[in-house]
Design a protein around this motif. Structure first.
Motif, PDB file in Angstrom:
ATOM      1  N   GLY A  27       7.998  -0.460  -4.151  1.00 20.27           N
ATOM      2  CA  GLY A  27       6.878  -0.123  -3.294  1.00 20.27           C
ATOM      3  C   GLY A  27       6.277   1.250  -3.498  1.00 20.27           C
ATOM      4  O   GLY A  27       5.309   1.608  -2.827  1.00 20.27           O
ATOM      5  N   SER A  28       6.800   2.022  -4.440  1.00 19.53           N
ATOM      6  CA  SER A  28       6.335   3.392  -4.634  1.00 19.53           C
ATOM      7  C   SER A  28       6.495   3.817  -6.088  1.00 19.53           C
ATOM      8  O   SER A  28       7.559   3.634  -6.678  1.00 19.53           O
ATOM      9  CB  SER A  28       7.146   4.328  -3.735  1.00 19.53           C
ATOM     10  OG  SER A  28       6.781   5.664  -3.938  1.00 19.53           O
ATOM     11  N   ALA A  62       2.917   0.220  -8.357  1.00 23.69           N
ATOM     12  CA  ALA A  62       3.662   0.153  -7.095  1.00 23.69           C
ATOM     13  C   ALA A  62       3.672  -1.280  -6.570  1.00 23.69           C
ATOM     14  O   ALA A  62       4.705  -1.787  -6.128  1.00 23.69           O
ATOM     15  CB  ALA A  62       3.058   1.104  -6.064  1.00 23.69           C
ATOM     16  N   ALA A  63       2.523  -1.946  -6.651  1.00 25.74           N
ATOM     17  CA  ALA A  63       2.458  -3.348  -6.233  1.00 25.74           C
ATOM     18  C   ALA A  63       3.369  -4.208  -7.103  1.00 25.74           C
ATOM     19  O   ALA A  63       4.080  -5.085  -6.605  1.00 25.74           O
ATOM     20  CB  ALA A  63       1.018  -3.856  -6.304  1.00 25.74           C
ATOM     21  N   GLY A  64       3.370  -3.955  -8.404  1.00 26.22           N
ATOM     22  CA  GLY A  64       4.223  -4.712  -9.318  1.00 26.22           C
ATOM     23  C   GLY A  64       5.699  -4.508  -9.063  1.00 26.22           C
ATOM     24  O   GLY A  64       6.515  -5.384  -9.350  1.00 26.22           O
ATOM     25  N   SER A  65       6.042  -3.364  -8.488  1.00 25.68           N
ATOM     26  CA  SER A  65       7.460  -3.077  -8.224  1.00 25.68           C
ATOM     27  C   SER A  65       8.046  -3.973  -7.135  1.00 25.68           C
ATOM     28  O   SER A  65       9.260  -4.030  -6.981  1.00 25.68           O
ATOM     29  CB  SER A  65       7.639  -1.607  -7.833  1.00 25.68           C
ATOM     30  OG  SER A  65       7.157  -1.368  -6.516  1.00 25.68           O
ATOM     31  N   ARG A  94       0.320   9.153  -7.039  1.00 24.82           N
ATOM     32  CA  ARG A  94       1.375   8.526  -6.247  1.00 24.82           C
ATOM     33  C   ARG A  94       0.850   7.223  -5.670  1.00 24.82           C
ATOM     34  O   ARG A  94      -0.038   7.229  -4.818  1.00 24.82           O
ATOM     35  CB  ARG A  94       1.828   9.465  -5.136  1.00 24.82           C
ATOM     36  CG  ARG A  94       2.505  10.712  -5.651  1.00 24.82           C
ATOM     37  CD  ARG A  94       3.085  11.563  -4.526  1.00 24.82           C
ATOM     38  NE  ARG A  94       3.652  12.763  -5.097  1.00 24.82           N
ATOM     39  CZ  ARG A  94       3.100  13.975  -4.992  1.00 24.82           C
ATOM     40  NH1 ARG A  94       1.981  14.150  -4.315  1.00 24.82           N
ATOM     41  NH2 ARG A  94       3.681  15.017  -5.558  1.00 24.82           N
ATOM     42  N   GLY A  95       1.401   6.119  -6.162  1.00 25.71           N
ATOM     43  CA  GLY A  95       0.988   4.799  -5.708  1.00 25.71           C
ATOM     44  C   GLY A  95       1.952   4.256  -4.681  1.00 25.71           C
ATOM     45  O   GLY A  95       3.150   4.556  -4.720  1.00 25.71           O
ATOM     46  N   ARG A  96       1.429   3.428  -3.790  1.00 24.26           N
ATOM     47  CA  ARG A  96       2.264   2.832  -2.746  1.00 24.26           C
ATOM     48  C   ARG A  96       1.704   1.465  -2.367  1.00 24.26           C
ATOM     49  O   ARG A  96       0.510   1.202  -2.524  1.00 24.26           O
ATOM     50  CB  ARG A  96       2.345   3.730  -1.528  1.00 24.26           C
ATOM     51  CG  ARG A  96       1.021   3.910  -0.808  1.00 24.26           C
ATOM     52  CD  ARG A  96       1.045   5.022   0.226  1.00 24.26           C
ATOM     53  NE  ARG A  96      -0.244   5.192   0.865  1.00 24.26           N
ATOM     54  CZ  ARG A  96      -1.294   5.782   0.347  1.00 24.26           C
ATOM     55  NH1 ARG A  96      -1.247   6.276  -0.879  1.00 24.26           N
ATOM     56  NH2 ARG A  96      -2.427   5.889   1.020  1.00 24.26           N
ATOM     57  N   VAL A  97       2.563   0.635  -1.830  1.00 26.24           N
ATOM     58  CA  VAL A  97       2.153  -0.674  -1.329  1.00 26.24           C
ATOM     59  C   VAL A  97       1.729  -0.519   0.123  1.00 26.24           C
ATOM     60  O   VAL A  97       2.430   0.087   0.926  1.00 26.24           O
ATOM     61  CB  VAL A  97       3.305  -1.688  -1.462  1.00 26.24           C
ATOM     62  CG1 VAL A  97       2.979  -2.987  -0.740  1.00 26.24           C
ATOM     63  CG2 VAL A  97       3.596  -1.954  -2.926  1.00 26.24           C
ATOM     64  N   VAL A  98       0.567  -1.083   0.452  1.00 25.68           N
ATOM     65  CA  VAL A  98       0.079  -1.103   1.832  1.00 25.68           C
ATOM     66  C   VAL A  98       0.523  -2.395   2.500  1.00 25.68           C
ATOM     67  O   VAL A  98       1.032  -2.389   3.609  1.00 25.68           O
ATOM     68  CB  VAL A  98      -1.459  -0.947   1.872  1.00 25.68           C
ATOM     69  CG1 VAL A  98      -1.993  -1.097   3.285  1.00 25.68           C
ATOM     70  CG2 VAL A  98      -1.875   0.386   1.255  1.00 25.68           C
ATOM     71  N   THR A 105      -1.568  -8.301  -3.234  1.00 23.72           N
ATOM     72  CA  THR A 105      -0.925  -7.110  -2.702  1.00 23.72           C
ATOM     73  C   THR A 105      -1.979  -6.021  -2.581  1.00 23.72           C
ATOM     74  O   THR A 105      -2.686  -5.728  -3.548  1.00 23.72           O
ATOM     75  CB  THR A 105       0.222  -6.630  -3.609  1.00 23.72           C
ATOM     76  OG1 THR A 105       1.195  -7.671  -3.703  1.00 23.72           O
ATOM     77  CG2 THR A 105       0.873  -5.375  -3.057  1.00 23.72           C
ATOM     78  N   VAL A 106      -2.097  -5.460  -1.380  1.00 20.88           N
ATOM     79  CA  VAL A 106      -2.983  -4.319  -1.170  1.00 20.88           C
ATOM     80  C   VAL A 106      -2.148  -3.074  -1.447  1.00 20.88           C
ATOM     81  O   VAL A 106      -1.026  -2.933  -0.956  1.00 20.88           O
ATOM     82  CB  VAL A 106      -3.559  -4.295   0.262  1.00 20.88           C
ATOM     83  CG1 VAL A 106      -4.418  -3.064   0.482  1.00 20.88           C
ATOM     84  CG2 VAL A 106      -4.367  -5.572   0.513  1.00 20.88           C
ATOM     85  N   CYS A 107      -2.702  -2.181  -2.266  1.00 28.51           N
ATOM     86  CA  CYS A 107      -1.974  -0.986  -2.673  1.00 28.51           C
ATOM     87  C   CYS A 107      -2.928   0.200  -2.673  1.00 28.51           C
ATOM     88  O   CYS A 107      -4.146   0.039  -2.598  1.00 28.51           O
ATOM     89  CB  CYS A 107      -1.334  -1.183  -4.044  1.00 28.51           C
ATOM     90  SG  CYS A 107      -2.430  -1.914  -5.286  1.00 28.51           S
ATOM     91  N   ALA A 108      -2.377   1.390  -2.737  1.00 27.06           N
ATOM     92  CA  ALA A 108      -3.184   2.600  -2.675  1.00 27.06           C
ATOM     93  C   ALA A 108      -2.566   3.668  -3.559  1.00 27.06           C
ATOM     94  O   ALA A 108      -1.393   3.570  -3.940  1.00 27.06           O
ATOM     95  CB  ALA A 108      -3.274   3.099  -1.231  1.00 27.06           C
ATOM     96  N   ALA A 109      -3.354   4.682  -3.874  1.00 33.49           N
ATOM     97  CA  ALA A 109      -2.836   5.825  -4.631  1.00 33.49           C
ATOM     98  C   ALA A 109      -3.623   7.073  -4.260  1.00 33.49           C
ATOM     99  O   ALA A 109      -4.822   7.010  -3.982  1.00 33.49           O
ATOM    100  CB  ALA A 109      -2.935   5.578  -6.131  1.00 33.49           C
ATOM    101  N   ASP A 110      -2.916   8.182  -4.251  1.00 36.24           N
ATOM    102  CA  ASP A 110      -3.542   9.490  -4.142  1.00 36.24           C
ATOM    103  C   ASP A 110      -3.316  10.193  -5.470  1.00 36.24           C
ATOM    104  O   ASP A 110      -2.220  10.116  -6.048  1.00 36.24           O
ATOM    105  CB  ASP A 110      -2.918  10.311  -3.008  1.00 36.24           C
ATOM    106  CG  ASP A 110      -3.253   9.725  -1.643  1.00 36.24           C
ATOM    107  OD1 ASP A 110      -4.395   9.281  -1.446  1.00 36.24           O
ATOM    108  OD2 ASP A 110      -2.357   9.703  -0.778  1.00 36.24           O
ATOM    109  N   VAL A 111      -4.361  10.861  -5.957  1.00 38.80           N
ATOM    110  CA  VAL A 111      -4.298  11.543  -7.243  1.00 38.80           C
ATOM    111  C   VAL A 111      -4.469  13.037  -7.010  1.00 38.80           C
ATOM    112  O   VAL A 111      -5.405  13.464  -6.330  1.00 38.80           O
ATOM    113  CB  VAL A 111      -5.390  11.032  -8.206  1.00 38.80           C
ATOM    114  CG1 VAL A 111      -5.270  11.724  -9.562  1.00 38.80           C
ATOM    115  CG2 VAL A 111      -5.307   9.518  -8.367  1.00 38.80           C
ATOM    116  N   PHE A 112      -3.560  13.808  -7.592  1.00 39.23           N
ATOM    117  CA  PHE A 112      -3.563  15.256  -7.441  1.00 39.23           C
ATOM    118  C   PHE A 112      -3.757  15.923  -8.789  1.00 39.23           C
ATOM    119  O   PHE A 112      -3.122  15.533  -9.777  1.00 39.23           O
ATOM    120  CB  PHE A 112      -2.230  15.730  -6.845  1.00 39.23           C
ATOM    121  CG  PHE A 112      -1.941  15.129  -5.502  1.00 39.23           C
ATOM    122  CD1 PHE A 112      -2.337  15.776  -4.343  1.00 39.23           C
ATOM    123  CD2 PHE A 112      -1.296  13.903  -5.385  1.00 39.23           C
ATOM    124  CE1 PHE A 112      -2.087  15.219  -3.095  1.00 39.23           C
ATOM    125  CE2 PHE A 112      -1.036  13.343  -4.147  1.00 39.23           C
ATOM    126  CZ  PHE A 112      -1.436  13.997  -2.996  1.00 39.23           C
TER     127      PHE A 112
END
Length: 140
Positions: A27-28, A62-65, A94-98, A105-112
């Motif tokens: 999930g991450s 992250a979704a694939g995990s 940093r990707g994560r599953v919502v 699968t709905v997923c999201a990521a923040d990019v720094f």
């Protein structure tokens, strides 16, 4: 997680970007790509395409995990919001599953953007949907 990383790193785009995994668990996912002049629209500042790619790889990985063995996934929808220039020595996404379900699968990521001292500046956020696909067994 090793199988997930192998699938992602087998993709030509991932190799071209110099993508590497920093962390991966169910999930991450956290990935990095170096800031390369080949992907900059001005010196040291990445073009949006590279930022999108980092976000997409992190979120969908992250979704694939969360998928069972024998399943893969693919991006079907995304929305990227750029909030600051992508300047620094690398991008960290940093990707994560919502929300995970059987089909989507709905997923999201923040990019720094990460500078030489390791300080992070949020430069983009992404919300995506990945289609989960059961790989058909090979026929004899």
């Amino acid at each position: 997680m090793q199988a997930l990383q192998a699938v992602v790193l087998a993709m030509p785009m991932a190799r071209t970007l110099g993508l590497h995994f920093v962390h991966a668990e169910r999930g991450s996912v956290e990935i990095e790509i170096p800031v390369s002049d080949a992907f900059c629209h001005r010196p040291g500042e990445l073009q949006a395409t590279a930022v999108f790619a980092a976000a997409d790889f992190a979120a969908v990985a992250a979704a694939g995990s969360t998928l069972p063995p024998g399943w893969i996934n693919a991006t079907v929808d995304t929305s990227l919001k750029l909030v600051a220039p992508a300047r620094g020595s690398c991008l960290r996404a940093r990707g994560r599953v919502v929300h995970a379900a059987r089909l989507l699968t709905v997923c999201a990521a923040d990019v720094f953007a990460v500078d030489a001292a390791g300080a992070e500046t949020l430069c983009a956020t992404l919300l995506a949907t990945a289609r989960n696909i059961e790989v058909a067994p090979a026929k004899a």
